[in-house]
Motif scaffolding. Sequence first.
Motif, short mmCIF file in Angstrom:
data_model
loop_
_atom_site.label_atom_id
_atom_site.label_comp_id
_atom_site.label_asym_id
_atom_site.label_seq_id
_atom_site.Cartn_x
_atom_site.Cartn_y
_atom_site.Cartn_z
N HIS A 178 -48.09 -36.48 11.87
CA HIS A 178 -47.55 -35.28 12.49
C HIS A 178 -46.11 -35.49 12.94
CE1 HIS A 178 -51.22 -32.61 13.11
NE2 HIS A 178 -51.61 -33.62 12.34
N GLU A 179 -45.83 -36.66 13.47
CA GLU A 179 -44.45 -36.96 13.90
C GLU A 179 -43.49 -36.93 12.72
OE1 GLU A 179 -46.09 -39.85 17.47
OE2 GLU A 179 -44.72 -40.72 15.99
N VAL A 180 -43.91 -37.53 11.62
CA VAL A 180 -43.06 -37.56 10.43
C VAL A 180 -42.88 -36.14 9.88
CG1 VAL A 180 -43.05 -38.28 7.99
CG2 VAL A 180 -43.39 -39.98 9.80
N MET A 181 -43.96 -35.35 9.87
CA MET A 181 -43.84 -33.96 9.42
C MET A 181 -42.89 -33.17 10.31
SD MET A 181 -45.29 -33.34 6.58
CE MET A 181 -45.29 -31.55 6.58
N ASP A 182 -42.92 -33.44 11.62
CA ASP A 182 -42.00 -32.76 12.53
C ASP A 182 -40.54 -33.07 12.17
OD1 ASP A 182 -43.97 -31.47 13.92
OD2 ASP A 182 -44.08 -32.96 15.53
N ILE A 192 -31.96 -27.63 4.42
CA ILE A 192 -32.24 -28.45 3.25
C ILE A 192 -33.61 -28.07 2.68
CG2 ILE A 192 -32.58 -30.81 2.39
CD1 ILE A 192 -30.66 -31.77 4.55
N THR A 193 -33.62 -27.71 1.41
CA THR A 193 -34.87 -27.36 0.74
C THR A 193 -35.75 -28.60 0.66
OG1 THR A 193 -33.54 -25.85 -0.58
CG2 THR A 193 -35.79 -26.26 -1.34
N MET A 194 -37.06 -28.40 0.87
CA MET A 194 -37.95 -29.56 0.94
C MET A 194 -39.21 -29.30 0.13
SD MET A 194 -38.41 -32.32 3.45
CE MET A 194 -37.31 -31.63 4.63
N ILE A 195 -39.55 -30.25 -0.72
CA ILE A 195 -40.81 -30.17 -1.48
C ILE A 195 -41.62 -31.41 -1.15
CG2 ILE A 195 -41.87 -30.02 -3.76
CD1 ILE A 195 -39.39 -28.64 -4.77
N ILE A 196 -42.80 -31.19 -0.60
CA ILE A 196 -43.65 -32.29 -0.14
C ILE A 196 -44.94 -32.31 -0.96
CG2 ILE A 196 -44.97 -33.19 1.82
CD1 ILE A 196 -42.91 -31.84 3.66
N VAL A 197 -45.18 -33.41 -1.63
CA VAL A 197 -46.44 -33.59 -2.36
C VAL A 197 -47.46 -34.21 -1.42
CG1 VAL A 197 -47.53 -35.14 -4.03
CG2 VAL A 197 -45.60 -33.74 -4.73
N THR A 198 -48.65 -33.65 -1.42
CA THR A 198 -49.70 -34.21 -0.57
C THR A 198 -51.08 -33.88 -1.14
OG1 THR A 198 -50.61 -34.28 1.67
CG2 THR A 198 -49.77 -32.16 0.92
N HIS A 199 -52.08 -34.68 -0.80
CA HIS A 199 -53.44 -34.26 -1.15
C HIS A 199 -54.20 -33.90 0.13
CE1 HIS A 199 -53.91 -38.60 -0.38
NE2 HIS A 199 -55.08 -38.24 0.11
N GLU A 200 -53.48 -33.86 1.26
CA GLU A 200 -54.13 -33.55 2.53
C GLU A 200 -53.89 -32.09 2.93
OE1 GLU A 200 -53.62 -37.01 5.53
OE2 GLU A 200 -51.98 -37.16 4.10
N ASN A 201 -54.98 -31.36 3.12
CA ASN A 201 -54.87 -29.96 3.54
C ASN A 201 -54.06 -29.78 4.81
OD1 ASN A 201 -56.19 -27.99 1.87
ND2 ASN A 201 -58.04 -29.22 2.17
N GLU A 202 -54.27 -30.71 5.73
CA GLU A 202 -53.65 -30.57 7.03
C GLU A 202 -52.13 -30.66 6.95
OE1 GLU A 202 -54.06 -32.44 11.34
OE2 GLU A 202 -55.37 -33.32 9.81
N ILE A 203 -51.65 -31.52 6.06
CA ILE A 203 -50.21 -31.68 5.86
C ILE A 203 -49.66 -30.44 5.16
CG2 ILE A 203 -48.44 -33.06 4.67
CD1 ILE A 203 -49.73 -34.46 7.11
N ALA A 204 -50.36 -29.99 4.13
CA ALA A 204 -49.92 -28.79 3.40
C ALA A 204 -49.82 -27.59 4.34
CB ALA A 204 -50.88 -28.49 2.25
N ALA A 205 -50.76 -27.52 5.29
CA ALA A 205 -50.78 -26.38 6.21
C ALA A 205 -49.54 -26.34 7.12
CB ALA A 205 -52.04 -26.43 7.06
#
Length: 223
Positions: A178-182, A192-205
């Motif tokens: 969560h800290e890193v996502m913040d 800055i445009t950001m594209i984040i690859v994840t397999h975790e729903n919580e991160i995608a949310a």
Amino acid sequence: MIKLADVRKSYGSGKNLFPVLKGIDMDVEQGELVSIMGSSGSGKSTLLNVLGLLDSYDSGKYLLGGTDMSNLNETTAAQYRSKYLGFVFQSFNLINFKSAVENVALPLYYQKVPRKERNAMAMDLLDKVGLTDWANHLPSEMSGGQKQRVAIARSLITKPRLILADEPTGALDEQTSHEVMDVLKEVNKEGITMIIVTHENEIAAMTQRVIRLRDGLIESTGR
Ligand code: ADP
Ligand code: MG
């Protein structure tokens, strides 16, 4: 900012041809914070590597900032990468024998920016990610979350327009994630445009839009 039309990529050849991207259509507007979700093996990293000009594709069209990225040679791709793109990886990819500030400043060393200037910029970015006091520490002395914040600072030092992050929280516990996502969200807020690859729903949310990838195809664009 990004537009892909029918992008395809396979690994191998002949009888061992293994299609991974099977006709990707997607676009991302400038300033968006987007995640690409999909199960393991669905082609997320391959797609991100194509977007980041780290890997080529077989057919289709990729426009980055309106420019066609087909058939770039390695030199041109490297120029685009260093000018427009920043990368963040699951495993941080820091250099173990260099301090935090040296790691952050490194891309500017390759651009021949004088030492004083690049270190001053690196210190500013470490301050931004809350690591001023850790500037002279080695990666081995830092936690996973701290290392990822160093990597984010490093990705910013060339003033990229687009940051591509491949499972940036994949090696972190929930709170650290969560800290890193913040931090990534803060960076995005600055335009800055950001594209984040994840397999975790919580991160995608935590992103504005979720693009779902399934077996090499876009299942939904989140629009
Ligand atoms: P994800 O990141 O979603 O887990 P990847 O893009 O890494 O998926 O991989 C998609 C598929 O392509 C997987 O089946 C993987 O084994 C295969 N693959 C990835 N990279 C290579 C490669 N360099 N050579 C051959 N197959 C690969
Ligand atoms: Mg992957």
